[in-house]
Design a protein around this motif. Structure first.
Motif, PDB file in Angstrom:
ATOM      1  N   SER A  96       0.822  -1.211   0.000  1.00 33.64           N
ATOM      2  CA  SER A  96       0.000   0.000   0.000  1.00 33.64           C
ATOM      3  C   SER A  96       0.860   1.267   0.000  1.00 33.64           C
ATOM      4  O   SER A  96       0.432   2.305  -0.499  1.00 33.64           O
ATOM      5  CB  SER A  96      -0.965   0.005   1.192  1.00 33.64           C
ATOM      6  OG  SER A  96      -0.250   0.066   2.409  1.00 33.64           O
ATOM      7  N   LEU A  97       2.088   1.181   0.542  1.00 30.30           N
ATOM      8  CA  LEU A  97       2.997   2.335   0.479  1.00 30.30           C
ATOM      9  C   LEU A  97       3.383   2.655  -0.957  1.00 30.30           C
ATOM     10  O   LEU A  97       3.552   3.818  -1.322  1.00 30.30           O
ATOM     11  CB  LEU A  97       4.251   2.076   1.314  1.00 30.30           C
ATOM     12  CG  LEU A  97       4.079   2.181   2.816  1.00 30.30           C
ATOM     13  CD1 LEU A  97       5.348   1.725   3.530  1.00 30.30           C
ATOM     14  CD2 LEU A  97       3.731   3.595   3.220  1.00 30.30           C
ATOM     15  N   VAL A  98       3.531   1.620  -1.772  1.00 26.25           N
ATOM     16  CA  VAL A  98       3.843   1.833  -3.192  1.00 26.25           C
ATOM     17  C   VAL A  98       2.655   2.496  -3.884  1.00 26.25           C
ATOM     18  O   VAL A  98       2.832   3.379  -4.722  1.00 26.25           O
ATOM     19  CB  VAL A  98       4.236   0.517  -3.888  1.00 26.25           C
ATOM     20  CG1 VAL A  98       4.465   0.723  -5.376  1.00 26.25           C
ATOM     21  CG2 VAL A  98       5.481  -0.080  -3.236  1.00 26.25           C
ATOM     22  N   TYR A  99       1.442   2.089  -3.511  1.00 21.87           N
ATOM     23  CA  TYR A  99       0.256   2.734  -4.085  1.00 21.87           C
ATOM     24  C   TYR A  99       0.212   4.210  -3.704  1.00 21.87           C
ATOM     25  O   TYR A  99      -0.093   5.062  -4.549  1.00 21.87           O
ATOM     26  CB  TYR A  99      -1.023   2.034  -3.627  1.00 21.87           C
ATOM     27  CG  TYR A  99      -1.153   0.597  -4.069  1.00 21.87           C
ATOM     28  CD1 TYR A  99      -0.728   0.189  -5.332  1.00 21.87           C
ATOM     29  CD2 TYR A  99      -1.692  -0.361  -3.231  1.00 21.87           C
ATOM     30  CE1 TYR A  99      -0.837  -1.130  -5.739  1.00 21.87           C
ATOM     31  CE2 TYR A  99      -1.806  -1.686  -3.633  1.00 21.87           C
ATOM     32  CZ  TYR A  99      -1.385  -2.063  -4.893  1.00 21.87           C
ATOM     33  OH  TYR A  99      -1.494  -3.369  -5.275  1.00 21.87           O
ATOM     34  N   ASP A 100       0.523   4.514  -2.452  1.00 22.98           N
ATOM     35  CA  ASP A 100       0.572   5.919  -2.030  1.00 22.98           C
ATOM     36  C   ASP A 100       1.622   6.688  -2.832  1.00 22.98           C
ATOM     37  O   ASP A 100       1.384   7.822  -3.261  1.00 22.98           O
ATOM     38  CB  ASP A 100       0.924   6.026  -0.538  1.00 22.98           C
ATOM     39  CG  ASP A 100      -0.170   5.525   0.384  1.00 22.98           C
ATOM     40  OD1 ASP A 100      -1.311   5.300  -0.080  1.00 22.98           O
ATOM     41  OD2 ASP A 100       0.124   5.357   1.587  1.00 22.98           O
ATOM     42  N   LEU A 101       2.768   6.065  -3.022  1.00 22.14           N
ATOM     43  CA  LEU A 101       3.854   6.684  -3.787  1.00 22.14           C
ATOM     44  C   LEU A 101       3.420   6.947  -5.224  1.00 22.14           C
ATOM     45  O   LEU A 101       3.593   8.053  -5.753  1.00 22.14           O
ATOM     46  CB  LEU A 101       5.087   5.773  -3.745  1.00 22.14           C
ATOM     47  CG  LEU A 101       6.324   6.219  -4.497  1.00 22.14           C
ATOM     48  CD1 LEU A 101       6.903   7.485  -3.876  1.00 22.14           C
ATOM     49  CD2 LEU A 101       7.362   5.105  -4.485  1.00 22.14           C
ATOM     50  N   LEU A 102       2.817   5.936  -5.859  1.00 22.63           N
ATOM     51  CA  LEU A 102       2.392   6.093  -7.253  1.00 22.63           C
ATOM     52  C   LEU A 102       1.273   7.114  -7.393  1.00 22.63           C
ATOM     53  O   LEU A 102       1.172   7.793  -8.427  1.00 22.63           O
ATOM     54  CB  LEU A 102       1.969   4.744  -7.833  1.00 22.63           C
ATOM     55  CG  LEU A 102       3.119   3.777  -8.087  1.00 22.63           C
ATOM     56  CD1 LEU A 102       2.582   2.429  -8.538  1.00 22.63           C
ATOM     57  CD2 LEU A 102       4.094   4.338  -9.107  1.00 22.63           C
ATOM     58  N   ASP A 103       0.457   7.261  -6.372  1.00 25.96           N
ATOM     59  CA  ASP A 103      -0.596   8.274  -6.406  1.00 25.96           C
ATOM     60  C   ASP A 103       0.013   9.668  -6.500  1.00 25.96           C
ATOM     61  O   ASP A 103      -0.430  10.510  -7.290  1.00 25.96           O
ATOM     62  CB  ASP A 103      -1.459   8.134  -5.151  1.00 25.96           C
ATOM     63  CG  ASP A 103      -2.766   8.871  -5.246  1.00 25.96           C
ATOM     64  OD1 ASP A 103      -3.386   8.872  -6.331  1.00 25.96           O
ATOM     65  OD2 ASP A 103      -3.185   9.445  -4.217  1.00 25.96           O
ATOM     66  N   VAL A 104       1.059   9.912  -5.725  1.00 29.27           N
ATOM     67  CA  VAL A 104       1.736  11.216  -5.772  1.00 29.27           C
ATOM     68  C   VAL A 104       2.495  11.367  -7.084  1.00 29.27           C
ATOM     69  O   VAL A 104       2.461  12.436  -7.702  1.00 29.27           O
ATOM     70  CB  VAL A 104       2.660  11.414  -4.551  1.00 29.27           C
ATOM     71  CG1 VAL A 104       3.473  12.697  -4.682  1.00 29.27           C
ATOM     72  CG2 VAL A 104       1.843  11.422  -3.260  1.00 29.27           C
ATOM     73  N   VAL A 105       3.162  10.307  -7.546  1.00 28.90           N
ATOM     74  CA  VAL A 105       3.858  10.363  -8.839  1.00 28.90           C
ATOM     75  C   VAL A 105       2.869  10.748  -9.931  1.00 28.90           C
ATOM     76  O   VAL A 105       3.138  11.625 -10.761  1.00 28.90           O
ATOM     77  CB  VAL A 105       4.543   9.013  -9.170  1.00 28.90           C
ATOM     78  CG1 VAL A 105       5.014   8.978 -10.616  1.00 28.90           C
ATOM     79  CG2 VAL A 105       5.702   8.755  -8.215  1.00 28.90           C
ATOM     80  N   ARG A 106       1.702  10.104  -9.930  1.00 28.93           N
ATOM     81  CA  ARG A 106       0.683  10.397 -10.949  1.00 28.93           C
ATOM     82  C   ARG A 106       0.256  11.857 -10.895  1.00 28.93           C
ATOM     83  O   ARG A 106       0.179  12.536 -11.919  1.00 28.93           O
ATOM     84  CB  ARG A 106      -0.531   9.477 -10.742  1.00 28.93           C
ATOM     85  CG  ARG A 106      -1.604   9.683 -11.810  1.00 28.93           C
ATOM     86  CD  ARG A 106      -2.921   9.025 -11.447  1.00 28.93           C
ATOM     87  NE  ARG A 106      -3.443   9.691 -10.248  1.00 28.93           N
ATOM     88  CZ  ARG A 106      -4.010   9.047  -9.245  1.00 28.93           C
ATOM     89  NH1 ARG A 106      -4.141   7.744  -9.256  1.00 28.93           N
ATOM     90  NH2 ARG A 106      -4.472   9.720  -8.203  1.00 28.93           N
ATOM     91  N   ASP A 107      -0.016  12.370  -9.698  1.00 31.54           N
ATOM     92  CA  ASP A 107      -0.461  13.765  -9.562  1.00 31.54           C
ATOM     93  C   ASP A 107       0.610  14.753 -10.007  1.00 31.54           C
ATOM     94  O   ASP A 107       0.327  15.714 -10.727  1.00 31.54           O
ATOM     95  CB  ASP A 107      -0.859  14.058  -8.114  1.00 31.54           C
ATOM     96  CG  ASP A 107      -2.146  13.364  -7.703  1.00 31.54           C
ATOM     97  OD1 ASP A 107      -2.864  12.822  -8.572  1.00 31.54           O
ATOM     98  OD2 ASP A 107      -2.422  13.346  -6.479  1.00 31.54           O
ATOM     99  N   VAL A 108       1.848  14.515  -9.584  1.00 34.65           N
ATOM    100  CA  VAL A 108       2.942  15.415  -9.956  1.00 34.65           C
ATOM    101  C   VAL A 108       3.186  15.347 -11.464  1.00 34.65           C
ATOM    102  O   VAL A 108       3.348  16.384 -12.128  1.00 34.65           O
ATOM    103  CB  VAL A 108       4.227  15.087  -9.166  1.00 34.65           C
ATOM    104  CG1 VAL A 108       5.429  15.829  -9.711  1.00 34.65           C
ATOM    105  CG2 VAL A 108       4.028  15.399  -7.680  1.00 34.65           C
ATOM    106  N   ALA A 109       3.172  14.149 -12.030  1.00 32.61           N
ATOM    107  CA  ALA A 109       3.369  13.988 -13.476  1.00 32.61           C
ATOM    108  C   ALA A 109       2.250  14.673 -14.253  1.00 32.61           C
ATOM    109  O   ALA A 109       2.505  15.320 -15.279  1.00 32.61           O
ATOM    110  CB  ALA A 109       3.448  12.508 -13.834  1.00 32.61           C
ATOM    111  N   ALA A 110       1.025  14.571 -13.778  1.00 31.31           N
ATOM    112  CA  ALA A 110      -0.102  15.224 -14.454  1.00 31.31           C
ATOM    113  C   ALA A 110       0.066  16.743 -14.449  1.00 31.31           C
ATOM    114  O   ALA A 110      -0.233  17.412 -15.446  1.00 31.31           O
ATOM    115  CB  ALA A 110      -1.413  14.828 -13.779  1.00 31.31           C
ATOM    116  N   GLU A 111       0.561  17.291 -13.338  1.00 28.83           N
ATOM    117  CA  GLU A 111       0.795  18.737 -13.263  1.00 28.83           C
ATOM    118  C   GLU A 111       1.894  19.167 -14.233  1.00 28.83           C
ATOM    119  O   GLU A 111       1.760  20.186 -14.923  1.00 28.83           O
ATOM    120  CB  GLU A 111       1.160  19.141 -11.843  1.00 28.83           C
ATOM    121  CG  GLU A 111       0.012  19.039 -10.873  1.00 28.83           C
ATOM    122  CD  GLU A 111       0.408  19.309  -9.430  1.00 28.83           C
ATOM    123  OE1 GLU A 111       1.556  19.758  -9.180  1.00 28.83           O
ATOM    124  OE2 GLU A 111      -0.427  19.061  -8.548  1.00 28.83           O
TER     125      GLU A 111
END
Length: 109
Positions: free
Chosen positions: A60-75
């Protein structure tokens, strides 16, 4: 555990960083020695050696990490029209702490 820049410097506060996003489990910040025009690093706040070695941490920590990666990449993509997301493994991974690079632009010289 081996020493790494993220635990020893960025997460400890010993090296100043420019924070882009922070959650309970994840920190995203501008790279201290950027390779590209825009270069953001996203790391878990606990030591996880790599994407293939979670050192017993819950996925689940990896999911949290990828969630932030996705948001930052989208920005970055929305602002600049393109984005790259990179993680390294094995001998390609200089710092043995799971991290993703979110970048845009040409290599800085």
């Amino acid at each position: 555990m081996t020493s790494d820049f993220y635990c020893d410097e960025a997460l400890s506060g010993r090296t100043p960083i420019d924070v882009v996003r922070e959650t309970k489990n994840v920190l995203a910040f501008h790279h201290t020695r950027p390779y590209w025009q825009i270069h953001i690093v996203v790391v878990p706040k606990v030591h996880i050696p790599s994407l293939t070695d979670l050192a017993g941490h819950d996925v689940s920590l990896v999911y949290d990490l990828l969630d932030v990666v996705r948001d930052v990449a989208a920005e970055v993509e929305a602002q600049y029209g393109a984005c790259r997301v990179v993680t390294n493994l094995g001998r390609y991974q200089d710092s043995k702490h799971l991290h993703f690079h979110v970048g845009f632009g040409e290599q800085r010289k």
